[in-house]
Design a protein around this motif. Structure first.
Motif, PDB file in Angstrom:
ATOM      1  N   LEU A  80      -0.797  -1.864   2.453  1.00 36.15           N
ATOM      2  CA  LEU A  80      -0.375  -1.608   1.079  1.00 36.15           C
ATOM      3  C   LEU A  80       0.854  -2.445   0.721  1.00 36.15           C
ATOM      4  CD1 LEU A  80      -0.998   0.040  -1.415  1.00 36.15           C
ATOM      5  CD2 LEU A  80       0.539   1.795  -0.565  1.00 36.15           C
ATOM      6  N   VAL A  81       1.788  -2.578   1.673  1.00 40.43           N
ATOM      7  CA  VAL A  81       2.971  -3.416   1.436  1.00 40.43           C
ATOM      8  C   VAL A  81       2.549  -4.870   1.249  1.00 40.43           C
ATOM      9  CG1 VAL A  81       5.066  -4.326   2.530  1.00 40.43           C
ATOM     10  CG2 VAL A  81       4.590  -1.878   2.603  1.00 40.43           C
ATOM     11  N   SER A  82       1.628  -5.321   2.081  1.00 44.16           N
ATOM     12  CA  SER A  82       1.133  -6.695   1.973  1.00 44.16           C
ATOM     13  C   SER A  82       0.491  -6.933   0.607  1.00 44.16           C
ATOM     14  CB  SER A  82       0.134  -6.970   3.091  1.00 44.16           C
ATOM     15  OG  SER A  82      -0.407  -8.250   2.981  1.00 44.16           O
ATOM     16  N   ALA A  83      -0.354  -6.012   0.176  1.00 42.78           N
ATOM     17  CA  ALA A  83      -0.999  -6.155  -1.130  1.00 42.78           C
ATOM     18  C   ALA A  83       0.032  -6.059  -2.250  1.00 42.78           C
ATOM     19  CB  ALA A  83      -2.072  -5.086  -1.314  1.00 42.78           C
ATOM     20  N   GLY A  84       1.030  -5.195  -2.074  1.00 50.73           N
ATOM     21  CA  GLY A  84       2.079  -5.060  -3.086  1.00 50.73           C
ATOM     22  C   GLY A  84       2.918  -6.317  -3.234  1.00 50.73           C
ATOM     23  N   LEU A  85       3.112  -7.039  -2.138  1.00 52.78           N
ATOM     24  CA  LEU A  85       3.852  -8.301  -2.217  1.00 52.78           C
ATOM     25  C   LEU A  85       2.996  -9.423  -2.792  1.00 52.78           C
ATOM     26  CD1 LEU A  85       5.717  -8.246   1.212  1.00 52.78           C
ATOM     27  CD2 LEU A  85       6.731  -7.984  -1.048  1.00 52.78           C
ATOM     28  N   GLY A 101      -4.232 -18.566  -8.861  1.00 56.38           N
ATOM     29  CA  GLY A 101      -4.170 -17.114  -9.009  1.00 56.38           C
ATOM     30  C   GLY A 101      -5.528 -16.460  -8.852  1.00 56.38           C
ATOM     31  N   VAL A 102      -6.552 -17.099  -9.402  1.00 56.93           N
ATOM     32  CA  VAL A 102      -7.906 -16.546  -9.285  1.00 56.93           C
ATOM     33  C   VAL A 102      -8.329 -16.502  -7.821  1.00 56.93           C
ATOM     34  CG1 VAL A 102     -10.330 -17.028  -9.797  1.00 56.93           C
ATOM     35  CG2 VAL A 102      -8.624 -17.161 -11.599  1.00 56.93           C
ATOM     36  N   TYR A 103      -7.967 -17.521  -7.059  1.00 55.11           N
ATOM     37  CA  TYR A 103      -8.331 -17.531  -5.643  1.00 55.11           C
ATOM     38  C   TYR A 103      -7.529 -16.510  -4.840  1.00 55.11           C
ATOM     39  CZ  TYR A 103     -11.156 -21.747  -6.129  1.00 55.11           C
ATOM     40  OH  TYR A 103     -12.127 -22.630  -6.469  1.00 55.11           O
ATOM     41  N   LEU A 104      -6.318 -16.182  -5.283  1.00 57.08           N
ATOM     42  CA  LEU A 104      -5.514 -15.205  -4.540  1.00 57.08           C
ATOM     43  C   LEU A 104      -5.914 -13.767  -4.830  1.00 57.08           C
ATOM     44  CD1 LEU A 104      -1.844 -16.486  -4.496  1.00 57.08           C
ATOM     45  CD2 LEU A 104      -3.373 -16.146  -2.586  1.00 57.08           C
ATOM     46  N   LEU A 105      -6.509 -13.491  -5.982  1.00 59.65           N
ATOM     47  CA  LEU A 105      -6.876 -12.119  -6.325  1.00 59.65           C
ATOM     48  C   LEU A 105      -7.843 -11.483  -5.326  1.00 59.65           C
ATOM     49  CD1 LEU A 105      -7.003 -12.263 -10.214  1.00 59.65           C
ATOM     50  CD2 LEU A 105      -5.312 -11.147  -8.764  1.00 59.65           C
ATOM     51  N   PRO A 106      -8.861 -12.186  -4.783  1.00 58.74           N
ATOM     52  CA  PRO A 106      -9.699 -11.557  -3.753  1.00 58.74           C
ATOM     53  C   PRO A 106      -8.922 -11.186  -2.499  1.00 58.74           C
ATOM     54  CG  PRO A 106     -10.782 -13.506  -4.606  1.00 58.74           C
ATOM     55  CD  PRO A 106      -9.400 -13.489  -5.179  1.00 58.74           C
ATOM     56  N   VAL A 107      -7.896 -11.962  -2.159  1.00 58.80           N
ATOM     57  CA  VAL A 107      -7.088 -11.632  -0.987  1.00 58.80           C
ATOM     58  C   VAL A 107      -6.326 -10.340  -1.240  1.00 58.80           C
ATOM     59  CG1 VAL A 107      -5.213 -12.430   0.501  1.00 58.80           C
ATOM     60  CG2 VAL A 107      -6.922 -14.050  -0.320  1.00 58.80           C
ATOM     61  N   VAL A 108      -5.802 -10.170  -2.455  1.00 60.43           N
ATOM     62  CA  VAL A 108      -5.116  -8.921  -2.813  1.00 60.43           C
ATOM     63  C   VAL A 108      -6.114  -7.764  -2.765  1.00 60.43           C
ATOM     64  CG1 VAL A 108      -3.869  -7.711  -4.634  1.00 60.43           C
ATOM     65  CG2 VAL A 108      -3.410 -10.124  -4.216  1.00 60.43           C
ATOM     66  N   GLY A 109      -7.306  -7.980  -3.304  1.00 59.30           N
ATOM     67  CA  GLY A 109      -8.328  -6.933  -3.271  1.00 59.30           C
ATOM     68  C   GLY A 109      -8.722  -6.552  -1.858  1.00 59.30           C
ATOM     69  N   LEU A 110      -8.865  -7.544  -0.981  1.00 56.53           N
ATOM     70  CA  LEU A 110      -9.192  -7.247   0.420  1.00 56.53           C
ATOM     71  C   LEU A 110      -8.059  -6.496   1.103  1.00 56.53           C
ATOM     72  CD1 LEU A 110     -10.982 -10.511   1.556  1.00 56.53           C
ATOM     73  CD2 LEU A 110     -11.958  -8.222   1.463  1.00 56.53           C
ATOM     74  N   SER A 111      -6.814  -6.779   0.736  1.00 57.25           N
ATOM     75  CA  SER A 111      -5.694  -6.040   1.312  1.00 57.25           C
ATOM     76  C   SER A 111      -5.750  -4.572   0.898  1.00 57.25           C
ATOM     77  CB  SER A 111      -4.357  -6.655   0.881  1.00 57.25           C
ATOM     78  OG  SER A 111      -4.203  -7.932   1.434  1.00 57.25           O
ATOM     79  N   LEU A 112      -6.109  -4.317  -0.360  1.00 57.10           N
ATOM     80  CA  LEU A 112      -6.237  -2.931  -0.818  1.00 57.10           C
ATOM     81  C   LEU A 112      -7.414  -2.236  -0.143  1.00 57.10           C
ATOM     82  CD1 LEU A 112      -5.418  -3.411  -4.592  1.00 57.10           C
ATOM     83  CD2 LEU A 112      -4.011  -2.274  -2.867  1.00 57.10           C
ATOM     84  N   ILE A 113      -8.506  -2.950   0.070  1.00 59.70           N
ATOM     85  CA  ILE A 113      -9.649  -2.369   0.791  1.00 59.70           C
ATOM     86  C   ILE A 113      -9.257  -2.057   2.226  1.00 59.70           C
ATOM     87  CG2 ILE A 113     -11.939  -2.899   1.717  1.00 59.70           C
ATOM     88  CD1 ILE A 113     -12.458  -4.410  -0.933  1.00 59.70           C
ATOM     89  N   ALA A 114      -8.479  -2.956   2.852  1.00 58.92           N
ATOM     90  CA  ALA A 114      -8.008  -2.702   4.212  1.00 58.92           C
ATOM     91  C   ALA A 114      -7.155  -1.449   4.248  1.00 58.92           C
ATOM     92  CB  ALA A 114      -7.208  -3.898   4.730  1.00 58.92           C
ATOM     93  N   TRP A 115      -6.315  -1.267   3.250  1.00 58.33           N
ATOM     94  CA  TRP A 115      -5.489  -0.059   3.192  1.00 58.33           C
ATOM     95  C   TRP A 115      -6.368   1.176   3.072  1.00 58.33           C
ATOM     96  CZ3 TRP A 115      -4.998   3.356  -1.004  1.00 58.33           C
ATOM     97  CH2 TRP A 115      -4.050   4.366  -0.814  1.00 58.33           C
ATOM     98  N   ALA A 116      -7.393   1.116   2.215  1.00 60.57           N
ATOM     99  CA  ALA A 116      -8.260   2.277   2.015  1.00 60.57           C
ATOM    100  C   ALA A 116      -9.055   2.608   3.274  1.00 60.57           C
ATOM    101  CB  ALA A 116      -9.207   2.018   0.843  1.00 60.57           C
ATOM    102  N   VAL A 117      -9.576   1.589   3.959  1.00 59.01           N
ATOM    103  CA  VAL A 117     -10.381   1.831   5.165  1.00 59.01           C
ATOM    104  C   VAL A 117      -9.512   2.358   6.298  1.00 59.01           C
ATOM    105  CG1 VAL A 117     -11.727   0.675   6.963  1.00 59.01           C
ATOM    106  CG2 VAL A 117     -12.163   0.176   4.572  1.00 59.01           C
ATOM    107  N   ASP A 118      -8.285   1.877   6.384  1.00 62.45           N
ATOM    108  CA  ASP A 118      -7.421   2.228   7.502  1.00 62.45           C
ATOM    109  C   ASP A 118      -6.589   3.470   7.253  1.00 62.45           C
ATOM    110  OD1 ASP A 118      -6.613   1.586  10.113  1.00 62.45           O
ATOM    111  OD2 ASP A 118      -4.732   0.777   9.370  1.00 62.45           O
ATOM    112  N   HIS A 119      -6.608   4.006   6.042  1.00 66.61           N
ATOM    113  CA  HIS A 119      -5.775   5.163   5.724  1.00 66.61           C
ATOM    114  C   HIS A 119      -6.306   6.397   6.432  1.00 66.61           C
ATOM    115  CE1 HIS A 119      -3.685   8.259   3.509  1.00 66.61           C
ATOM    116  NE2 HIS A 119      -2.875   7.312   3.054  1.00 66.61           N
ATOM    117  N   PRO A 120      -5.488   7.043   7.285  1.00 69.62           N
ATOM    118  CA  PRO A 120      -6.011   8.170   8.072  1.00 69.62           C
ATOM    119  C   PRO A 120      -6.312   9.410   7.245  1.00 69.62           C
ATOM    120  CG  PRO A 120      -3.678   7.896   8.484  1.00 69.62           C
ATOM    121  CD  PRO A 120      -4.108   6.738   7.633  1.00 69.62           C
ATOM    122  N   GLY A 121      -5.697   9.564   6.087  1.00 72.32           N
ATOM    123  CA  GLY A 121      -5.915  10.774   5.315  1.00 72.32           C
ATOM    124  C   GLY A 121      -6.885  10.620   4.167  1.00 72.32           C
TER     125      GLY A 121
END
Length: 135
Positions: A80-85, A101-121
């Motif tokens: 989440l910190v990575s995606a926030g930065l 910017g268009v090319y970086l947006l999928p990386v931000v989206g993947l960071s948020l997906i990583a946060w969702a998949v890895d979130h224990p709660g």
């Protein structure tokens, strides 16, 4: 001297650590694949005090790679910190230079997906440690 026994409790972790690790590894892989397309590794650079030039693409790659260096119990927060930065950086680059910017947006989206998949709660997928005698 008698020492108290070591606690046997473990921190809650996700039941699918491989999926979470793969999700955290997806943004750096995407950054490496997208980087040459968008020229993010050399299109913007910071001049260091010693005269060296640091391409911003490497800074982006290190920010995206940050969650993989964290322990599993805080990896979701690191994602989440990575995606926030990266999100403000992607928005600024999107406004300044649309293709980058268009090319970086999928990386931000993947960071948020990583946060969702890895979130224990998230979605009630926690493994609770059982105290002795509660069995």
């Amino acid at each position: 001297m008698n020492r108290p026994p070591e606690p046997t409790e473990q921190l809650p972790t996700t039941p699918y650590p491989r999926a979470a690790l793969a999700a955290c590894a997806a943004p750096p892989v995407a950054a490496l694949l997208i980087g040459p397309l968008a020229r993010t590794f050399d299109v913007f650079a910071i001049e260091l005090p010693n005269g060296a030039v640091l391409p911003m693409g490497y800074v982006v790659f290190l920010v995206v790679l940050f969650p993989l260096f964290m322990p599993p119990d805080v990896r979701h927060l690191a994602s989440l910190v990575s995606a926030g930065l990266l999100a403000p950086l992607a928005v600024v680059w999107l406004l300044w230079s649309a293709p980058v910017g268009v090319y970086l947006l999928p990386v931000v989206g993947l960071s948020l997906i990583a946060w969702a998949v890895d979130h224990p709660g998230l979605l009630g997928r926690t493994q609770h440690a059982v105290a002795p005698g509660d069995g």
